[in-house]
Scaffold this active site. Structure first.
Site, short mmCIF file in Angstrom:
data_model
loop_
_atom_site.label_atom_id
_atom_site.label_comp_id
_atom_site.label_asym_id
_atom_site.label_seq_id
_atom_site.Cartn_x
_atom_site.Cartn_y
_atom_site.Cartn_z
N ASP A 1 0.81 -1.21 0.00
CA ASP A 1 0.00 0.00 0.00
C ASP A 1 0.85 1.27 0.00
O ASP A 1 1.99 1.28 0.45
CB ASP A 1 -0.90 -0.01 1.25
CG ASP A 1 -2.23 0.68 1.02
OD1 ASP A 1 -2.37 1.43 0.04
OD2 ASP A 1 -3.14 0.46 1.85
N GLU B 1 -13.66 2.13 -0.07
CA GLU B 1 -13.06 2.63 1.17
C GLU B 1 -13.35 4.11 1.39
O GLU B 1 -13.35 4.58 2.53
CB GLU B 1 -11.55 2.40 1.15
CG GLU B 1 -10.81 3.22 0.11
CD GLU B 1 -9.29 3.05 0.21
OE1 GLU B 1 -8.85 2.09 0.87
OE2 GLU B 1 -8.57 3.88 -0.37
#
Length: 667
Positions: free
Chosen positions: A419, A474
């Site tokens: 990430d 998200e």
């Protein structure tokens, strides 16, 4: 000056002019169906133009690569040789949107005396070119000139950024291409129109080289621009998860002089709906470099982060502890889900060898109750036939790559979710490939988040199952932006690049009026059936089930449908759609079809014809928006009926709605 001298100068100029003209050479290349033609001109400069169905799509557009030593690849060209070939073959991906991809194109390679080639391929639905160099030693690329001169200042679906340190998580908006003058710049894929033809611009086979973006250069021309090579960076950005540039070089790449450069691709379609299925980025990428692929396993993932580990009706405190993840493992095993995710919070974000001891702070809150017994969890998951995926900050994994991956291998980790790269300069692009190689050695898969758009790397290293590169679900946790409006744009834009980890599956569904952001109890914009449709519409070989196991267990019909949902497909057929309005697609796995429709905020009816089916009867299970779905997003109805290839079906989609259909062959 006397007349005789003037005549002499005139003759000299005429001779020189004729030599320059004589040096210019023209080449033409057609697509296999003869509908698309590329005209290439090589002389003092190198340029190409494109027509489709006898309509001019691209006016002559200059190509070149400028090196730091002053050499310009693509200027003062001397053609020494050309070669052509016609290719018509089927490529069988390890996994994909179909079991076979038709790879049919005509190719020309123009070789120049100055030790470089230009390669063009023309498909029925696209045009691609790349440079190929044979220069000694290493070279520094100062700039690559990429130009697209369109026929008008057309509308385009544009995702913009003010910085190259960007994670492709902005929205697409419909604007004129001239809106890109100066700043901001646009990321790829970039979808516009030229002379009535849909044009999608992107790239493939991006290796050891930076990605590129588009800006406006005037005269209806889009110009490519790439991030500079970063000489020095520092940890910073969100929670220190990023690395930010402190010093840029005056060049974009330092690389080998003997190499193929990335493919520059224009996808061409006449109708919006045909943009829903395209595999040219995959076909142009380098072939698989992993010899043994038997261990690579696409699948569904029970995900912890979106639902904030909120389990209800259990007899333990949920959080980053052994009991919680044991529950996730049991849930995955019971429903035949291949993986669970241990996302942010399982470790110290900056030391992957330090497991959460109960004091780790994650996303502004202390991790809840207890510690993690990693050997126990991995042994338990192995017994249950469930793989565990671990989340990592990219620069931590980059720094600890060998020792961390070795430890992961000892535990039995099946893959990593990496990430916050938020960049696609040469250094980060090389990190992707280096990690792909190291994880493949240890039989681990990869899911890249805060990533740049796919460029076919999943073909070259098929252990890379997915990429985020999208403003996905998200965002409902921490933002009030209307991400549902994007739901009917993404299938025609971002999805052209490759697999997309949107992470659908939220069960707390809301309309615009009632919606509110909540980090720990997130809701989704749109209806329940809008969420269900995403599992078919959005291609994701590695697919999250975003909500909590206990939330799905309270919805057995929904759970049964999602648990049986394929992640990869044997066939894909676009049915209808309009960018930003609605999209309908059909995908097949074996003899079973899944059909999905996504809608924007305006309710509408769509009519589905089933003429693509084989002969015989099918049992249709239909999830459609309930009569009150406009008010209560979770309202849906499930019906069943028999369908055959002569059937048609009209379905009403609510505001922000959708539908999902499963067709099972009746034997």
């Amino acid at each position: 000056m006397n007349s005789r001298y003037k005549l002499f100068l005139g003759i000299i100029c005429l001779i020189y002019s004729s030599r320059v003209v004589a040096q210019k050479k023209h080449f033409s290349l057609f697509s296999p169906d003869a509908k698309t033609e590329v005209k290439i001109t090589a002389g003092q400069t190198l340029s190409y133009s494109v027509t489709h169905n006898q309509k001019q799509v691209l006016l002559p557009s200059k190509l070149a690569i400028l090196l730091s030593d002053g050499k310009i690849i693509g200027e003062d060209n001397t053609v020494v040789k050309t070669s052509r070939r016609n290719v018509n073959q089927n490529v069988q991906p390890l996994y994909g949107m179909a079991s076979n991809y038709r790879d049919a194109y005509n190719e020309i390679i123009i070789k120049f005396k100055e030790n470089y080639d230009i390669v063009f391929r023309v498909f029925d639905n696209g045009v691609a070119y790349r440079f190929r160099t044979s220069l000694p030693g290493r070279i520094k690329v100062k700039e690559e000139q990429i130009n697209y001169q369109l026929t008008a200042d057309a509308d385009a679906w544009i995702q913009t950024t003010n910085s190259f340190q960007f994670s492709y998580e902005e929205q697409f908006f419909k604007k004129k291409i001239s809106s890109l003058i100066g700043k901001p710049i646009a990321s790829l894929p970039f979808v516009t129109e030229s002379n009535g033809i849909k044009v999608a611009i992107t790239e493939s086979d991006l290796l050891d080289y930076p990605g590129y973006y588009l800006t406006y250069a005037g005269n209806n021309t889009l110009k490519g621009i790439s991030p500079k090579f970063i000489l020095k960076d520092t940890i910073g950005g969100q929670d220190n998860f990023n690395k930010l540039s402190l010093l840029d070089a005056d060049y974009i790449a330092e690389t080998e002089g003997i190499r193929d450069f990335p493919w520059r691709l224009m996808i061409l379609e006449e109708n919006d709906k045909d943009l829903l299925y395209n595999n040219l980025v995959y076909l142009l990428a380098s072939e698989n470099k992993i010899e043994d692929t038997s261990w690579i396993k696409p699948g569904k993932v029970s995900w912890d982060w979106w639902n904030a580990n909120n389990l209800t009706g259990v007899d333990f405190k949920s959080g980053f502890n052994t009991a919680t993840y044991k529950y996730f493992i049991d849930f995955a095993a019971e429903n035949k889900l291949e993986y669970i995710m241990m996302d942010e919070g399982w470790s110290d974000q900056f030391d992957l060898l330090k497991v959460n001891d109960g004091s780790v702070v994650t996303s502004g809150t202390t991790a809840l109750s207890g510690t993690l017994d990693m050997p126990y969890l991995f042994n338990y998951a192995k017994q249950k036939g469930v793989g565990i995926i671990l989340w990592c900050v990219w620069h931590t994994l980059d720094r600890q790559m060998i020792e961390a991956l070795d430890q992961f291998q000892k535990w039995g980790v099946k893959g990593v979710k990496v990430d916050f790269m938020n960049r696609d300069d040469q250094t980060v692009v090389c990190f992707y490939e280096r990690l792909a190689k190291e994880t493949a050695k240890r039989k681990m898969i990869i899911d890249f988040h805060a990533a740049y758009k796919p460029t076919g790397l999943e073909r070259t290293y098929p252990n890379i199952l997915n990429f985020e590169a999208v403003q996905g679900l998200e965002w409902n946790k921490f933002s009030e932006v209307d991400i549902l409006t994007q739901a009917t744009i993404l299938p025609f834009t971002r999805m052209l690049a490759g697999p997309m980890d949107y992470t659908p599956g939220g069960l707390y569904n809301s309309n615009l009026i009632d919606y509110r952001k909540s980090f720990f109890r997130p809701m989704t914009l749109g209806t329940r059936c809008n969420q269900l449709a995403m599992f078919t519409m959005y291609y994701a070989p590695f697919e999250m089930l975003a909500d909590a196991p206990t939330a799905y267990q309270k919805e057995p019909e929904i759970l049964a449908y999602l648990a049986a949902m394929p992640n990869t497909w044997d066939d894909t057929i676009p049915l209808e759609g309009k960018i930003g309005d609605h999209a309908v697609i059909a995908r097949r796995k074996g003899s079973t079809w899944h059909i999905a429709g996504l809608n924007n905020w305006t309710g509408k009816n769509v009519k589905i014809k089933f003429d693509f089916l084989d002969a015989g009867d099918y049992q249709a299970t239909i999830f459609s928006d309930g009569i009150n779905a406009n008010r209560i997003g979770s309202d849906y109805k499930k019906t069943t009926q028999k369908i055959d290839k002569a059937s048609s079906l009209e379905i009403q989609m609510a505001n922000g709605g959708g539908f999902a259909i499963k067709l099972e062959k009746i034997k």
